[in-house]
Write a protein that holds these residues in place. Structure first.
Motif, PDB file in Angstrom:
ATOM      1  N   LEU A   1       0.800  -1.318   0.223  1.00 12.96           N
ATOM      2  CA  LEU A   1      -0.374  -0.104  -0.367  1.00 12.96           C
ATOM      3  C   LEU A   1       1.133   1.270   0.027  1.00 12.96           C
ATOM      4  N   GLU A   2       0.043   2.256  -0.752  1.00 12.17           N
ATOM      5  CA  GLU A   2       0.779   3.657  -0.372  1.00 12.17           C
ATOM      6  C   GLU A   2      -0.625   4.611   0.603  1.00 12.17           C
ATOM      7  N   VAL A   3       0.018   5.288   1.091  1.00  8.46           N
ATOM      8  CA  VAL A   3      -0.393   6.667   1.584  1.00  8.46           C
ATOM      9  C   VAL A   3      -0.082   8.075   1.307  1.00  8.46           C
ATOM     10  N   LEU A   4      -0.715   8.176   0.589  1.00 10.53           N
ATOM     11  CA  LEU A   4      -0.504   9.942   0.080  1.00 10.53           C
ATOM     12  C   LEU A   4      -1.218  11.211   1.042  1.00 10.53           C
ATOM     13  N   THR A   5      -0.212  12.279   1.500  1.00 14.83           N
ATOM     14  CA  THR A   5      -0.896  12.556   2.509  1.00 14.83           C
ATOM     15  C   THR A   5      -0.447  14.328   1.729  1.00 14.83           C
ATOM     16  N   THR A   6      -1.310  15.183   1.396  1.00 12.06           N
ATOM     17  CA  THR A   6      -1.371  16.315   0.145  1.00 12.06           C
ATOM     18  C   THR A   6      -1.741  17.199   1.786  1.00 12.06           C
ATOM     19  N   THR A   7      -1.497  19.057   1.854  1.00 18.01           N
ATOM     20  CA  THR A   7      -2.117  19.425   2.644  1.00 18.01           C
ATOM     21  C   THR A   7      -2.913  20.256   1.626  1.00 18.01           C
ATOM     22  N   GLU A   8      -4.546  20.014   2.642  1.00 18.72           N
ATOM     23  CA  GLU A   8      -5.231  20.868   2.283  1.00 18.72           C
ATOM     24  C   GLU A   8      -5.593  22.305   2.877  1.00 18.72           C
ATOM     25  N   ALA A   9      -4.701  22.502   3.608  1.00 22.38           N
ATOM     26  CA  ALA A   9      -5.403  23.481   4.409  1.00 22.38           C
ATOM     27  C   ALA A   9      -4.993  23.869   5.556  1.00 22.38           C
ATOM     28  N   VAL A  10      -4.358  25.396   5.998  1.00 23.33           N
ATOM     29  CA  VAL A  10      -3.263  25.414   6.947  1.00 23.33           C
ATOM     30  C   VAL A  10      -3.441  27.145   7.765  1.00 23.33           C
ATOM     31  N   THR A  11      -3.916  26.985   8.895  1.00 22.88           N
ATOM     32  CA  THR A  11      -3.984  28.378   9.666  1.00 22.88           C
ATOM     33  C   THR A  11      -2.789  28.453  10.865  1.00 22.88           C
ATOM     34  N   GLY A  12      -3.867  29.394  11.028  1.00 22.15           N
ATOM     35  CA  GLY A  12      -2.461  29.691  12.394  1.00 22.15           C
ATOM     36  C   GLY A  12      -2.572  28.227  13.397  1.00 22.15           C
ATOM     37  N   ALA A  13      -3.422  27.459  13.850  1.00 20.58           N
ATOM     38  CA  ALA A  13      -3.260  26.580  15.328  1.00 20.58           C
ATOM     39  C   ALA A  13      -3.848  25.688  14.226  1.00 20.58           C
TER      40      ALA A  13
ATOM     41  N   VAL B   1      -8.455  14.707   7.285  1.00 19.43           N
ATOM     42  CA  VAL B   1      -8.148  14.790   9.294  1.00 19.43           C
ATOM     43  C   VAL B   1      -7.246  16.273   8.829  1.00 19.43           C
ATOM     44  N   THR B   2      -8.059  16.791  10.626  1.00 17.85           N
ATOM     45  CA  THR B   2      -7.228  17.850  11.294  1.00 17.85           C
ATOM     46  C   THR B   2      -6.962  17.962  12.303  1.00 17.85           C
ATOM     47  N   ILE B   3      -5.731  18.266  12.184  1.00 17.11           N
ATOM     48  CA  ILE B   3      -4.640  18.550  13.017  1.00 17.11           C
ATOM     49  C   ILE B   3      -4.729  20.116  13.951  1.00 17.11           C
ATOM     50  N   VAL B   4      -4.431  19.689  15.029  1.00 15.09           N
ATOM     51  CA  VAL B   4      -4.616  21.126  15.999  1.00 15.09           C
ATOM     52  C   VAL B   4      -3.384  21.225  16.258  1.00 15.09           C
ATOM     53  N   ALA B   5      -2.684  21.997  17.034  1.00 14.64           N
ATOM     54  CA  ALA B   5      -1.406  23.260  18.140  1.00 14.64           C
ATOM     55  C   ALA B   5      -2.147  22.963  19.456  1.00 14.64           C
ATOM     56  N   ILE B   6      -0.955  21.983  20.381  1.00 15.91           N
ATOM     57  CA  ILE B   6      -1.770  22.054  21.198  1.00 15.91           C
ATOM     58  C   ILE B   6      -0.686  22.429  22.397  1.00 15.91           C
ATOM     59  N   ALA B   7      -0.658  22.953  23.457  1.00 11.77           N
ATOM     60  CA  ALA B   7       0.311  23.702  24.402  1.00 11.77           C
ATOM     61  C   ALA B   7       0.168  22.282  25.762  1.00 11.77           C
ATOM     62  N   GLU B   8       1.566  22.006  25.902  1.00  9.69           N
ATOM     63  CA  GLU B   8       0.907  21.065  27.385  1.00  9.69           C
ATOM     64  C   GLU B   8      -0.280  20.995  28.214  1.00  9.69           C
ATOM     65  N   THR B   9      -0.448  22.011  28.207  1.00  5.00           N
ATOM     66  CA  THR B   9      -1.759  21.636  29.067  1.00  5.00           C
ATOM     67  C   THR B   9      -3.153  21.824  29.103  1.00  5.00           C
TER      68      THR B   9
END
Length: 129
Positions: free
Chosen positions: A74-86, A106-114
């Motif tokens: 199998l092959e997994v293709l990953t492309t960026t759809e959108a980027v915001t500040g977080a 898939v929506t990935i978010v940035a979070i602080a350790e808190t």
């Protein structure tokens, strides 16, 4: 830019019917995301240590289109759809021979350790565009 990650289906990835167990597609795309971010030169350990920021999956919208089987390549293709500040939205497709078997937004978010939302470091926002 599309990132490509290859993998083989092992016996442990399949169910009693001999097809890939549905939840394992999430593992496959997680591995591909880790390699994608590494290919951009982002060191997630350093990001956590230096900036106190980690990535977390916020949302997955998935379509199962066709089954994969034991020993398939199998092959997994990953492309960026959108980027915001977080957050970063990615399209990930698991393919066999160019045929989509599984597709996810898939929506990935940035979070602080808190656990609080955090802004993506500027150098990362620039790399993922």
């Amino acid at each position: 830019m599309t990132h490509r990650f290859s993998l083989r289906v092992y016996y442990e990835d399949t169910d009693l019917a001999g097809i890939v167990y549905y939840a394992n597609y999430l593992r496959f795309i997680e591995r591909a995301r880790s390699e994608w971010i590494r290919s951009l030169g982002v060191d997630q350990k350093a990001m956590k240590a230096d900036d106190g920021i980690v990535f977390a999956v916020r949302r997955v919208e998935a379509d199962y289109l066709a089954p994969a089987h034991f020993d398939d390549e199998l092959e997994v293709l990953t492309t960026t759809e959108a980027v915001t500040g977080a957050r970063i939205v990615l399209r990930q497709a698991v393919q066999r021979g160019g045929q989509d078997l599984f597709v996810a937004l898939v929506t990935i978010v940035a979070i602080a350790e808190t656990g609080q939302p955090a802004r993506l470091p500027a150098n990362i926002r620039l790399r993922v565009h």
